[in-house]
Design a protein around this motif. Structure first.
Motif, mmCIF file in Angstrom:
data_model
loop_
_atom_site.group_PDB
_atom_site.id
_atom_site.type_symbol
_atom_site.label_atom_id
_atom_site.label_comp_id
_atom_site.label_asym_id
_atom_site.label_seq_id
_atom_site.Cartn_x
_atom_site.Cartn_y
_atom_site.Cartn_z
ATOM 1 N N PRO A 1 -15.362 -30.817 -42.555
ATOM 2 C CA PRO A 1 -15.178 -30.118 -41.277
ATOM 3 C C PRO A 1 -13.712 -29.919 -40.889
ATOM 4 N N HIS A 2 -12.838 -30.804 -41.332
ATOM 5 C CA HIS A 2 -11.417 -30.706 -40.991
ATOM 6 C C HIS A 2 -10.719 -29.606 -41.795
ATOM 7 N N ARG A 3 -11.291 -29.236 -42.911
ATOM 8 C CA ARG A 3 -10.693 -28.231 -43.805
ATOM 9 C C ARG A 3 -11.021 -26.802 -43.402
ATOM 10 N N GLN A 4 -11.806 -26.640 -42.359
ATOM 11 C CA GLN A 4 -12.146 -25.307 -41.859
ATOM 12 C C GLN A 4 -11.098 -24.870 -40.841
ATOM 13 N N ALA A 5 -10.506 -23.710 -41.065
ATOM 14 C CA ALA A 5 -9.468 -23.220 -40.155
ATOM 15 C C ALA A 5 -10.063 -22.914 -38.782
ATOM 16 N N PRO A 6 -9.466 -23.460 -37.734
ATOM 17 C CA PRO A 6 -9.948 -23.123 -36.386
ATOM 18 C C PRO A 6 -9.542 -21.693 -36.022
ATOM 19 N N ASP A 7 -10.201 -21.144 -35.027
ATOM 20 C CA ASP A 7 -9.904 -19.773 -34.598
ATOM 21 C C ASP A 7 -8.460 -19.609 -34.151
ATOM 22 N N ASP A 8 -7.865 -20.675 -33.626
ATOM 23 C CA ASP A 8 -6.493 -20.584 -33.113
ATOM 24 C C ASP A 8 -5.435 -21.016 -34.140
ATOM 25 N N ALA A 9 -5.803 -21.059 -35.422
ATOM 26 C CA ALA A 9 -4.832 -21.431 -36.462
ATOM 27 C C ALA A 9 -3.666 -20.444 -36.453
ATOM 28 N N ARG A 10 -2.461 -20.977 -36.607
ATOM 29 C CA ARG A 10 -1.275 -20.117 -36.697
ATOM 30 C C ARG A 10 -1.234 -19.436 -38.059
ATOM 31 N N ARG A 11 -0.506 -18.354 -38.123
ATOM 32 C CA ARG A 11 -0.293 -17.677 -39.404
ATOM 33 C C ARG A 11 1.179 -17.807 -39.773
ATOM 34 N N GLY B 1 7.811 -30.859 -40.304
ATOM 35 C CA GLY B 1 7.860 -32.308 -40.420
ATOM 36 C C GLY B 1 6.558 -33.024 -40.102
ATOM 37 N N ARG B 2 5.487 -32.283 -39.852
ATOM 38 C CA ARG B 2 4.188 -32.890 -39.520
ATOM 39 C C ARG B 2 3.114 -32.332 -40.443
ATOM 40 N N PRO B 3 2.153 -33.164 -40.852
ATOM 41 C CA PRO B 3 1.107 -32.699 -41.771
ATOM 42 C C PRO B 3 0.198 -31.637 -41.146
ATOM 43 N N HIS B 4 -0.034 -30.602 -41.928
ATOM 44 C CA HIS B 4 -0.916 -29.501 -41.540
ATOM 45 C C HIS B 4 -1.762 -29.102 -42.736
ATOM 46 N N ALA C 1 2.068 -9.274 -54.408
ATOM 47 C CA ALA C 1 3.037 -8.190 -54.482
ATOM 48 C C ALA C 1 4.455 -8.717 -54.283
ATOM 49 N N ASP C 2 4.587 -9.760 -53.470
ATOM 50 C CA ASP C 2 5.887 -10.413 -53.327
ATOM 51 C C ASP C 2 5.693 -11.896 -53.623
ATOM 52 N N GLU C 3 6.731 -12.701 -53.488
ATOM 53 C CA GLU C 3 6.656 -14.101 -53.889
ATOM 54 C C GLU C 3 6.131 -15.024 -52.796
ATOM 55 N N ALA C 4 5.838 -14.510 -51.618
ATOM 56 C CA ALA C 4 5.366 -15.359 -50.531
ATOM 57 C C ALA C 4 3.956 -14.943 -50.131
ATOM 58 N N ASP C 5 3.187 -15.904 -49.689
ATOM 59 C CA ASP C 5 1.814 -15.667 -49.253
ATOM 60 C C ASP C 5 1.653 -16.050 -47.798
ATOM 61 N N GLU C 6 0.718 -15.376 -47.100
ATOM 62 C CA GLU C 6 0.411 -15.724 -45.727
ATOM 63 C C GLU C 6 -0.722 -16.740 -45.707
ATOM 64 N N TYR C 7 -0.571 -17.739 -44.836
ATOM 65 C CA TYR C 7 -1.540 -18.813 -44.709
ATOM 66 C C TYR C 7 -1.923 -19.005 -43.251
ATOM 67 N N ARG C 8 -3.148 -19.437 -43.041
ATOM 68 C CA ARG C 8 -3.549 -19.976 -41.747
ATOM 69 C C ARG C 8 -3.215 -21.462 -41.808
ATOM 70 N N VAL C 9 -2.597 -21.993 -40.762
ATOM 71 C CA VAL C 9 -2.192 -23.404 -40.744
ATOM 72 C C VAL C 9 -2.636 -24.049 -39.435
ATOM 73 N N TRP C 10 -3.008 -25.334 -39.512
ATOM 74 C CA TRP C 10 -3.414 -26.091 -38.333
ATOM 75 C C TRP C 10 -3.120 -27.562 -38.583
ATOM 76 N N PRO C 11 -2.821 -28.298 -37.506
ATOM 77 C CA PRO C 11 -2.428 -29.700 -37.649
ATOM 78 C C PRO C 11 -3.569 -30.572 -38.183
ATOM 79 N N ALA C 12 -3.171 -31.612 -38.891
ATOM 80 C CA ALA C 12 -4.108 -32.616 -39.392
ATOM 81 C C ALA C 12 -3.758 -33.939 -38.727
#
Length: 150
Positions: A112-122, A37-40, A50-61
């Motif tokens: 600068p905001h579009r760069q994933a931080p080191d602590d981005a969740r996966r 429910g919050r922008p990231h 290989a499957d229909e889902a992809d892994e992403y790094r995500v971080w709050p905006a």
């Protein structure tokens, strides 16, 4: 595309809105979407489907950055509408630089905001599509359901 879904069903199934896309290669690679429910921001550098889902790094905006992202997205979406109507050609794409001063300014402010931080969740993202135009001022024609990557 396996099928399209209506927004009420997407919400019921846990999918969330995608507001902007900054990279696409055989699927979304980067953009801005709701997560819980919050922008990231989301970013994936993997291109294996290989499957229909992809892994992403995500971080709050932040709210301020979301406003800037949506402003830039709206510039692109309006350009795309004119392009699909045959009113303008690909040479006028605002992303080429030097075409739209505000788009260029936003690109610099947002970089600068579009760069994933080191602590981005996966997280793993699964897409579902909705009817209508691919690119819209208020977002895209797909939503994403997020889940833990492990």
């Amino acid at each position: 595309m396996a099928g399209t879904w209506d927004e009420q069903q997407l919400i019921a199934d846990g999918f969330e809105r995608v507001y902007a896309e900054s990279d696409w290669y055989d699927g979304p690679r980067a953009g801005l979407a709701d997560i819980g429910g919050r922008p990231h921001y989301f970013r994936s550098d993997e291109y294996d489907h290989a499957d229909e889902a992809d892994e992403y790094r995500v971080w709050p905006a932040s709210e301020a950055v979301v406003g800037l992202e949506r402003e830039q997205w709206a510039i692109f979406a309006r350009w795309n509408e004119r392009s699909e109507a045959g009113e303008v050609g690909p040479e006028s794409h605002p992303g080429h630089g030097g075409i739209d001063a505000r788009y260029d300014e936003l690109e610099q402010l947002l970089a600068p905001h579009r760069q994933a931080p080191d602590d981005a969740r996966r997280l793993v993202g699964e897409l579902r599509f909705v009817e209508g135009a691919r690119y819209r001022v208020d977002g895209l024609d797909y939503w994403i359901r997020w889940r833990s990557s492990r």
